[in-house]
Motif scaffolding. Structure first.
Motif, mmCIF file in Angstrom:
data_model
loop_
_atom_site.group_PDB
_atom_site.id
_atom_site.type_symbol
_atom_site.label_atom_id
_atom_site.label_comp_id
_atom_site.label_asym_id
_atom_site.label_seq_id
_atom_site.Cartn_x
_atom_site.Cartn_y
_atom_site.Cartn_z
ATOM 1 N N ASP A 211 -33.033 -19.208 -66.250
ATOM 2 C CA ASP A 211 -34.289 -19.565 -66.900
ATOM 3 C C ASP A 211 -35.431 -19.013 -66.060
ATOM 4 N N ALA A 212 -35.843 -17.788 -66.385
ATOM 5 C CA ALA A 212 -36.876 -17.118 -65.590
ATOM 6 C C ALA A 212 -38.203 -17.855 -65.655
ATOM 7 N N ALA A 213 -38.488 -18.480 -66.788
ATOM 8 C CA ALA A 213 -39.764 -19.179 -66.953
ATOM 9 C C ALA A 213 -39.920 -20.316 -65.950
ATOM 10 N N HIS A 214 -38.791 -20.942 -65.599
ATOM 11 C CA HIS A 214 -38.828 -22.060 -64.665
ATOM 12 C C HIS A 214 -38.224 -21.703 -63.312
ATOM 13 N N GLY A 215 -37.820 -20.443 -63.145
ATOM 14 C CA GLY A 215 -37.251 -20.017 -61.877
ATOM 15 C C GLY A 215 -35.996 -20.786 -61.525
ATOM 16 N N ALA A 216 -35.078 -20.913 -62.486
ATOM 17 C CA ALA A 216 -33.914 -21.767 -62.275
ATOM 18 C C ALA A 216 -32.630 -21.120 -62.780
ATOM 19 N N ALA A 217 -31.529 -21.467 -62.114
ATOM 20 C CA ALA A 217 -30.188 -21.123 -62.569
ATOM 21 C C ALA A 217 -29.555 -22.390 -63.123
ATOM 22 N N VAL A 218 -28.920 -22.276 -64.286
ATOM 23 C CA VAL A 218 -28.375 -23.439 -64.977
ATOM 24 C C VAL A 218 -26.937 -23.156 -65.374
ATOM 25 N N SER A 219 -26.115 -24.200 -65.334
ATOM 26 C CA SER A 219 -24.744 -24.085 -65.805
ATOM 27 C C SER A 219 -24.349 -25.378 -66.510
ATOM 28 N N ALA A 220 -23.658 -25.232 -67.629
ATOM 29 C CA ALA A 220 -23.102 -26.376 -68.344
ATOM 30 C C ALA A 220 -21.639 -26.077 -68.625
ATOM 31 N N VAL A 221 -20.785 -27.086 -68.522
ATOM 32 C CA VAL A 221 -19.351 -26.865 -68.701
ATOM 33 C C VAL A 221 -18.749 -28.013 -69.491
ATOM 34 N N SER A 222 -17.854 -27.657 -70.434
ATOM 35 C CA SER A 222 -17.197 -28.642 -71.282
ATOM 36 C C SER A 222 -15.930 -28.027 -71.841
ATOM 37 N N THR A 223 -15.098 -28.833 -72.469
ATOM 38 C CA THR A 223 -13.904 -28.298 -73.122
ATOM 39 C C THR A 223 -14.228 -27.709 -74.489
ATOM 40 N N ALA A 224 -15.460 -27.864 -74.956
ATOM 41 C CA ALA A 224 -15.962 -27.190 -76.155
ATOM 42 C C ALA A 224 -17.156 -26.345 -75.741
ATOM 43 N N ALA A 225 -17.378 -25.245 -76.445
ATOM 44 C CA ALA A 225 -18.451 -24.324 -76.054
ATOM 45 C C ALA A 225 -19.824 -24.962 -76.256
ATOM 46 N N PRO A 226 -20.594 -25.136 -75.179
ATOM 47 C CA PRO A 226 -21.933 -25.721 -75.327
ATOM 48 C C PRO A 226 -22.910 -24.725 -75.962
ATOM 49 N N ARG A 227 -23.990 -25.241 -76.479
ATOM 50 C CA ARG A 227 -25.078 -24.408 -76.974
ATOM 51 C C ARG A 227 -26.379 -24.868 -76.345
ATOM 52 N N VAL A 228 -27.305 -23.948 -76.229
ATOM 53 C CA VAL A 228 -28.592 -24.242 -75.621
ATOM 54 C C VAL A 228 -29.552 -24.776 -76.676
ATOM 55 N N VAL A 229 -30.295 -25.814 -76.335
ATOM 56 C CA VAL A 229 -31.389 -26.272 -77.176
ATOM 57 C C VAL A 229 -32.656 -26.194 -76.341
ATOM 58 N N LEU A 230 -33.752 -25.904 -76.997
ATOM 59 C CA LEU A 230 -35.027 -25.719 -76.325
ATOM 60 C C LEU A 230 -35.937 -26.907 -76.603
ATOM 61 N N LEU A 231 -36.642 -27.318 -75.591
ATOM 62 C CA LEU A 231 -37.603 -28.399 -75.760
ATOM 63 C C LEU A 231 -38.806 -27.867 -76.518
ATOM 64 N N THR A 232 -39.117 -28.499 -77.642
ATOM 65 C CA THR A 232 -40.263 -28.071 -78.427
ATOM 66 C C THR A 232 -41.536 -28.241 -77.606
ATOM 67 N N PRO A 233 -42.377 -27.212 -77.504
ATOM 68 C CA PRO A 233 -43.607 -27.354 -76.726
ATOM 69 C C PRO A 233 -44.442 -28.542 -77.211
ATOM 70 N N PRO A 234 -45.008 -29.321 -76.312
ATOM 71 C CA PRO A 234 -45.804 -30.457 -76.735
ATOM 72 C C PRO A 234 -47.045 -30.014 -77.484
ATOM 73 N N THR A 235 -47.442 -30.809 -78.441
ATOM 74 C CA THR A 235 -48.636 -30.509 -79.196
ATOM 75 C C THR A 235 -49.868 -30.812 -78.376
ATOM 76 N N ALA A 236 -50.934 -30.094 -78.629
ATOM 77 C CA ALA A 236 -52.175 -30.281 -77.869
ATOM 78 C C ALA A 236 -52.828 -31.609 -78.230
#
Length: 236
Positions: A211-236
Motif C-alpha cells: 500500500d504505497a499510499a500508506h507506506g505499508a506492506a500487508v498480508s492476509a492468509v486464509s484457507t479461502a482466497a481473500p479479497r481486498v476491500v477499500l475504505l470509502t473516503p469520508p465525506t466532507a
C-alpha cells in the motif's frame, strides 16, 4: 467500503490510515465495548491510542461488510490463550461464532480482516524494513534467508516474509518460536505496488499487497482466497 472483487463469500481484508478510519461515517468510540475503551485509555500516547481504536473499528467494518450489517451491530471481544485475559489476544465476535476476524496496527496505519474461515492479517510500515532485518536470522529458514540476502532490497524482501509469517501466527498456524520452521522460500518476494498478489502455501491462500499510499506492506492468509476491500473516503 467498496470492493475490488465481486465474490460475496470470500474473506475480506482492508488497510487504511488510522485517521481515515476514525473519520469514517460509521466510526466512533461508541462502537467499542467498555473493556476496549478501558484498554484504549491505558495507552500513554495519543497516536498509539488512535491506532488501537481505528483497528478495532476497521475490523467491525470488515465483519459488517461480510455479514451485511452495520458496524454498530457487532460486539468484538479478545482472548489471550497464554494468560487468559480478555483485554488483548485473538479477536472474535461472540454473537457470530462462525465469523473469524483479525486485526493489526502500526504507526498511523491499521489492517483488518473477516471471513467465514480462519484468517490472519498483518501490516507493517515499509520504513521499518531496515530495523526488522536485524531479526531475519531468527525468523527465516536457511533457504529464505539466502533469497532475502540476495535480493536487491533485503529489508523490503524480509518485510514481505515478516508480514506473511505474522499473519500465519494470527491464523494459529505457527508461533513466534516456530517462525524459522515455516519455509516460504517458494513465494515471490516482489509484490507490485497497488495490485494484490495471490499465492499459495500448503492449503492456504496468501494475499499480499504493498500500500504505497500508506507506506505499508500487508498480508492476509486464509484457507479461502481473500479479497481486498477499500475504505470509502469520508465525506466532507
Amino acid at each position: 467500503m467498496t470492493s475490488e472483487d465481486q465474490d460475496p463469500h470470500a474473506p475480506l481484508a482492508a488497510v487504511a490510515a488510522s485517521a481515515d478510519v476514525l473519520r469514517h461515517p460509521e466510526a466512533g468510540e461508541h462502537l467499542l465495548t467498555p473493556l476496549e475503551r478501558e484498554r484504549a485509555a491505558r495507552f500513554r500516547h495519543d497516536a498509539g491510542r488512535a491506532d488501537y481504536i481505528a483497528a478495532h473499528i476497521l475490523v467491525r467494518l470488515c465483519a459488517g461488510r461480510l455479514l451485511g450489517v452495520p458496524a454498530a451491530a457487532l460486539t468484538l471481544a479478545q482472548n489471550c490463550p497464554d494468560c487468559g485475559k480478555a483485554d488483548h489476544g485473538r479477536p472474535y465476535l461472540p454473537d457470530h461464532p462462525d465469523v473469524h476476524v483479525s486485526l493489526s496496527h502500526t504507526n498511523g496505519v491499521v489492517a483488518a480482516a473477516a471471513g467465514h474461515r480462519p484468517i490472519g492479517v498483518d501490516v507493517e510500515l515499509t520504513a521499518r524494513s531496515g530495523a526488522l532485518l536485524d531479526v531475519a536470522g531468527r525468523v527465516l529458514g536457511a533457504a529464505e534467508l539466502r533469497l532475502v540476502e540476495a535480493h536487491p532490497e533485503p529489508g523490503t524482501a524480509f518485510l514481505r516474509q515478516w508480514v506473511r509469517k505474522e499473519s500465519l501466527i494470527k491464523l494459529g498456524r505457527t508461533s513466534l518460536d516456530g517462525l524459522a520452521a515455516v519455509d516460504l522460500s517458494a513465494l515471490p518476494l516482489d509484490v507490485p505496488a497497488g495490485r494484490p498478489l495471490l499465492s499459495r502455501y500448503q492449503d492456504l491462500h496468501l494475499l499480499d499487497w504493498t500500500d504505497a499510499a500508506h507506506g505499508a506492506a500487508v498480508s492476509a492468509v486464509s484457507t479461502a482466497a481473500p479479497r481486498v476491500v477499500l475504505l470509502t473516503p469520508p465525506t466532507a
